[in-house]
Enzyme design. Structure first.
Site, PDB file in Angstrom:
ATOM      1  N   PRO A 263       0.844  -1.207   0.000  1.00  0.00           N
ATOM      2  CA  PRO A 263       0.000   0.000   0.000  1.00  0.00           C
ATOM      3  C   PRO A 263       0.871   1.246   0.000  1.00  0.00           C
ATOM      4  CG  PRO A 263       0.005  -1.031   2.167  1.00  0.00           C
ATOM      5  CD  PRO A 263       0.753  -1.958   1.272  1.00  0.00           C
ATOM      6  N   ASP A 439       5.973   2.194   1.911  1.00  0.00           N
ATOM      7  CA  ASP A 439       5.083   1.054   2.145  1.00  0.00           C
ATOM      8  C   ASP A 439       4.383   1.287   3.481  1.00  0.00           C
ATOM      9  OD1 ASP A 439       3.891  -1.379   2.717  1.00  0.00           O
ATOM     10  OD2 ASP A 439       5.581  -2.583   2.002  1.00  0.00           O
ATOM     11  N   HIS A 440       3.072   1.517   3.429  1.00  0.00           N
ATOM     12  CA  HIS A 440       2.355   1.894   4.642  1.00  0.00           C
ATOM     13  C   HIS A 440       2.175   0.727   5.617  1.00  0.00           C
ATOM     14  CE1 HIS A 440       0.625   4.962   6.886  1.00  0.00           C
ATOM     15  NE2 HIS A 440      -0.536   5.151   6.284  1.00  0.00           N
ATOM     16  N   ARG A 441       2.516  -0.488   5.195  1.00  0.00           N
ATOM     17  CA  ARG A 441       2.517  -1.606   6.143  1.00  0.00           C
ATOM     18  C   ARG A 441       3.650  -1.464   7.150  1.00  0.00           C
ATOM     19  NH1 ARG A 441       3.073  -6.551   2.061  1.00  0.00           N
ATOM     20  NH2 ARG A 441       4.741  -5.130   1.406  1.00  0.00           N
ATOM     21  N   VAL A 443       5.928   1.658   7.173  1.00  0.00           N
ATOM     22  CA  VAL A 443       6.192   3.065   7.503  1.00  0.00           C
ATOM     23  C   VAL A 443       4.861   3.779   7.686  1.00  0.00           C
ATOM     24  CG1 VAL A 443       7.320   5.182   6.751  1.00  0.00           C
ATOM     25  CG2 VAL A 443       8.291   2.947   6.110  1.00  0.00           C
TER      26      VAL A 443
END
Length: 469
Positions: A263, A439-441, A443
């Site tokens: 994401p 990568d929002h998983r 960061v």
């Protein structure tokens, strides 16, 4: 003794490559380790050396042809002395079917000990592909009488059976139906391709049923008698078509996989880099940088390396299988480079340990090699964080897609004169825009914002790199 050199795996599990340019022709004398061909894989252009002394008997793939790993590409007539002293490979002639290599044989072009019996084929670089996974491209035509359906599985290499693609002269009576294939030499195959004739639908008049040039020409004169291969999509007026292959194909697949796996979040920061541009001018006058190119990208790279020390989570990857986040305590700094072959992202290994002059030298060498199309697969593997310099194209910034396996990528936009408020007054300053995708998983918004702000602060005031280094 006639020996055939098979296309090796020159990268981590690559399965095919395109013949770009032959350096030899039939009848040429070649020496051990002489470069005979350039191939283009999904990652780079690679030069392949021949493993024997001898005379070129035949080129088994034409320029522009895509060949699977493990398929012979050149035949060389070698002396008895060379055959006795080199690695053992069965002699091949027009009236012989290749036999499986003896146990413990070493694949041509590979140095080292005995080749594995079953697990993998020998390669130049990397671990290679599994035995039996290589074959010629499946044909689009219908099934050949007495043979397997088009695109059917080929017998495993090294299984003791003749390979799926049999050279002219092989006796079809000795082969099972699943091993029968079209018998035609490379020039005949090329003629058929040029004329749009489907070899699988022809009956050969040559030795042992092999298809000759006359067979192909006769079929072309009677197009109603032989179904042609599926026609290429019609090209409308004013259009041209570019095959999707090589680096462009790999890049497309990687970007789709990245976009739909991680994401993405992108944040932007506009900043005054007047001090950075002045620092670049000063560095260019120093003797330590006399032999290297100094550009604003050098200080952007240094700022990223410095910020990674403060925020190591930005330099990490997501291990889905283990359900773990892998934090890298080293930085293999990727630099996206546009080349005539497409976008490549080589990386500077261990960039965190380099001095500024060393980093400048590595960036210059990396860029020069990439533009020459000589970047090797190992130079693009193992990246941990990437910078893409879109400013060289005259754009302010973009929303970069993560390089697969990484959690952050920074886009550096063009530097241009803009009105800026300095100490309450309007002034003309050097301004750029940074864009950080992450990568929002791994960061979250806080970490991404703090990392981007720190990079920006160091470019606004380069002395901060010393204070934070």
């Amino acid at each position: 003794m006639r020996r055939e050199f098979k296309l090796p795996d020159v990268g981590e599990g690559l399965t095919e490559a395109e013949i770009v340019r032959w350096h030899v022709k039939v009848g040429d004398t070649v020496k051990v380790n002489q470069i005979v061909v350039e191939i283009e894989t999904a990652k780079s252009i690679v030069e392949l050396p021949v493993p024997w002394d001898g005379v070129v008997h035949g080129l088994m793939a034409g320029e522009g042809e895509t060949v699977d790993v493990g398929v012979p590409i050149i035949a060389v007539d070698t002396s008895e002395e060379d055959a006795a002293g080199g690695d053992r490979t069965e002699a091949l002639s027009d009236d012989m079917v290749p036999s499986p290599p003896p146990e413990g044989a070493v694949e041509p072009g590979v140095h080292g000990g005995p080749a594995p019996k079953e697990e993998r084929q020998a390669v130049l670089v990397g671990y290679g592909v599994k035995t039996g996974s290589t074959k010629r491209r499946p044909r689009k035509g219908g099934p050949r009488p007495g043979g397997p359906p088009a695109g059917g599985p080929a017998p495993a290499s090294g299984s003791g059976s003749a390979p799926a693609s049999v050279r002219p002269g092989a006796s079809g009576a000795d082969l099972s139906p699943s091993q029968v294939a079209v018998l035609a030499k490379p020039p005949v195959r090329k003629l058929a391709k040029d004329l749009g004739v489907d070899l699988a639908a022809l009956s050969g008049s040559g030795p042992h049923g092999s298809i000759t040039r006359d067979d192909v020409q006769s079929a072309a004169d009677r197009p109603e008698a032989v179904p042609a291969r599926a026609a290429a999509p019609a090209q409308a007026a004013g259009e041209s078509r570019v095959p999707i292959k090589g680096v462009r194909k790999m890049t497309a697949q990687a970007m789709v996989a990245s976009a739909f796996t991680a994401p993405h979040v992108t944040e932007f920061l506009q900043l005054d880099v007047t001090a950075t541009m002045e620092a670049v001018k000063r560095l260019r006058t120093l003797p330590e940088f006399a032999e290297v190119k100094v550009s604003p990208l050098l200080l952007v790279a240094k700022a990223v390396l410095t910020a990674v020390k403060r925020y190591p989570m930005i330099n990490s990857s997501w291990d889905e299988a283990a359900q773990e986040i892998v934090i890298k305590h080293y930085v293999n700094l990727g630099i996206a480079a546009a080349t005539p072959r497409g976008l490549v992202v080589p990386n500077v290994k261990g960039a965190q340990d380099l001095s500024l002059p060393q980093l400048a030298g590595e960036l210059a060498a990396l860029t020069e090699t990439a533009r020459a199309g000589r970047t090797q697969p190992a130079e693009m593997a193992g990246g941990t964080i990437t910078i893409t310099n879109v400013g060289v194209f005259g754009v302010d910034t973009g929303t970069p897609i993560l390089n697969p396996g990484e959690s952050a990528i920074l886009a550096f936009g063009q530097v241009r004169d803009m009105p800026w408020v300095v100490d309450g007054e309007l002034a003309v300053r050097k301004v750029t825009t940074l864009a950080l995708s992450f990568d929002h998983r791994i960061v979250d918004g806080e970490l991404g914002s703090m990392f981007l702000r720190d990079v920006g602060a160091m470019l606004e005031e380069p002395l901060r790199m010393l204070a934070w280094g």
